[in-house]
Write a protein that holds these residues in place. Structure first.
Motif, PDB file in Angstrom:
ATOM      1  N   PHE A 142      44.681  36.207  49.014  1.00 16.05           N
ATOM      2  CA  PHE A 142      46.015  36.515  49.516  1.00 16.05           C
ATOM      3  C   PHE A 142      46.022  37.764  50.383  1.00 16.05           C
ATOM      4  N   GLU A 143      45.136  38.692  50.098  1.00 19.46           N
ATOM      5  CA  GLU A 143      44.997  39.841  50.998  1.00 19.46           C
ATOM      6  C   GLU A 143      44.531  39.371  52.373  1.00 19.46           C
TER       7      GLU A 143
ATOM      8  N   PHE B 204      40.690  35.974  43.572  1.00 19.05           N
ATOM      9  CA  PHE B 204      41.953  35.319  43.915  1.00 19.05           C
ATOM     10  C   PHE B 204      42.850  36.265  44.716  1.00 19.05           C
ATOM     11  N   GLU B 205      42.881  37.502  44.306  1.00 17.92           N
ATOM     12  CA  GLU B 205      43.677  38.481  45.038  1.00 17.92           C
ATOM     13  C   GLU B 205      43.169  38.629  46.471  1.00 17.92           C
TER      14      GLU B 205
ATOM     15  N   CYS C 181      43.358  28.104  40.685  1.00 20.80           N
ATOM     16  CA  CYS C 181      43.544  29.120  39.639  1.00 20.80           C
ATOM     17  C   CYS C 181      43.763  28.478  38.275  1.00 20.80           C
TER      18      CYS C 181
ATOM     19  N   ASN D  19      51.373  36.455  39.163  1.00 17.89           N
ATOM     20  CA  ASN D  19      50.968  37.855  39.015  1.00 17.89           C
ATOM     21  C   ASN D  19      50.326  38.373  40.298  1.00 17.89           C
ATOM     22  N   ILE D  20      49.514  37.541  40.947  1.00 18.91           N
ATOM     23  CA  ILE D  20      48.882  37.948  42.205  1.00 18.91           C
ATOM     24  C   ILE D  20      49.928  38.071  43.308  1.00 18.91           C
TER      25      ILE D  20
ATOM     26  N   ASN E  39      40.149  37.347  38.953  1.00 21.94           N
ATOM     27  CA  ASN E  39      41.381  37.901  39.513  1.00 21.94           C
ATOM     28  C   ASN E  39      41.125  38.551  40.860  1.00 21.94           C
ATOM     29  N   GLU E  40      40.002  39.260  40.946  1.00 25.88           N
ATOM     30  CA  GLU E  40      39.670  39.954  42.188  1.00 25.88           C
ATOM     31  C   GLU E  40      39.422  38.968  43.325  1.00 25.88           C
TER      32      GLU E  40
ATOM     33  N   SER F 235      40.702  28.405  48.527  1.00 27.36           N
ATOM     34  CA  SER F 235      40.443  29.142  47.295  1.00 27.36           C
ATOM     35  C   SER F 235      40.117  28.150  46.193  1.00 27.36           C
TER      36      SER F 235
ATOM     37  N   LYS G 282      51.713  41.269  42.792  1.00 33.17           N
ATOM     38  CA  LYS G 282      50.857  42.420  43.087  1.00 33.17           C
ATOM     39  C   LYS G 282      50.683  42.629  44.582  1.00 33.17           C
ATOM     40  N   THR G 283      50.636  41.543  45.346  1.00 32.41           N
ATOM     41  CA  THR G 283      50.407  41.657  46.788  1.00 32.41           C
ATOM     42  C   THR G 283      51.703  41.744  47.592  1.00 32.41           C
TER      43      THR G 283
END
Length: 218
Positions: free
Chosen positions: A209-210, A205-206, A190, A81-82, A202-203, A187, A85-86
């Protein structure tokens, strides 16, 4: 079940004998669930990707069952999902290896390629499997950023890339440049436990990747 690795020459044999405890568990799983993958799990993703994600090991109900890294369990739900999203994945993740999910500029590896009892590989097992992680890293010509999920993955990645652990201690969002110029980002894993206890959101973890994406342009 047949799954083609994007870096086939770097993979462990399906009956890898290096870790007797893991080989014994593999045989037990084959007897109990003959329709599962039950073998070292291959890499998944873009062999020309600039980001390599390194997990701990296959989960019993996840990659050990499906044969595709992080596919079929809670950790995969969050990771994919991440990535979607990214912008590091496209298509749809349906928790099965024949879904329409495609990774973009990223490949997924594991520090330990076989299912360990209680999801806890022994130090010697992680050590044994580093030869395959090293082969994988060497087979990825463009990989610059290695995202290590958890401390075991962190230790294996740092050692494989020629770093020194006393100078590169595991910490969430820590960033280390290896002698080769490659970068390791840490990290928390997960896992369901880390998420349910609030250790990883979630924030958070995201943001990992950002950060990895941002470093690609430096």
């Amino acid at each position: 079940m047949t799954l083609q690795s994007p870096i086939a020459d770097a993979e462990a044999p399906l009956d890898c004998p290096l870790c007797p405890r893991l080989a014994a568990l593999r045989q037990e799983c084959r007897a109990e669930h003959p329709d599962w993958w039950n073998a070292p799990v291959p890499a998944f993703g873009d062999p020309l990707g600039r980001i390599a994600v390194v997990g701990l090991a296959p989960g019993k109900q996840g990659a050990n069952r499906t044969g595709r890294a992080f596919t079929g369990d809670f950790a995969g739900d969050l990771l994919f999902n991440i990535l979607l999203k990214t912008g590091l994945a496209e298509g749809s993740y349906e928790a099965r290896p024949d879904d329409q999910l495609t990774l973009r500029d990223v490949i997924i590896l594991n520090a330990v390629k076989c299912l360990p009892p209680q999801n806890k590989p022994l130090p010697q097992e992680a050590h044994n499997c580093r030869l395959f992680l090293k082969s994988a890293a060497d087979a990825l010509p463009n990989a610059r950023i290695f995202v290590a999920l958890g401390e075991v993955a962190h230790q294996s990645v740092v050692k494989v890339l020629g770093g020194k652990l006393p100078k590169a201690r595991f910490a969430h969002m820590a960033e280390y440049r290896m002698p080769s110029g490659k970068i390791v980002i840490d990290s928390y894993h997960c896992s369901k436990r880390n998420v349910m206890t609030g250790r990883l959101t979630n924030e958070m973890f995201e943001a990992v990747f950002e950060k990895a994406i941002a470093l690609l342009s430096t």
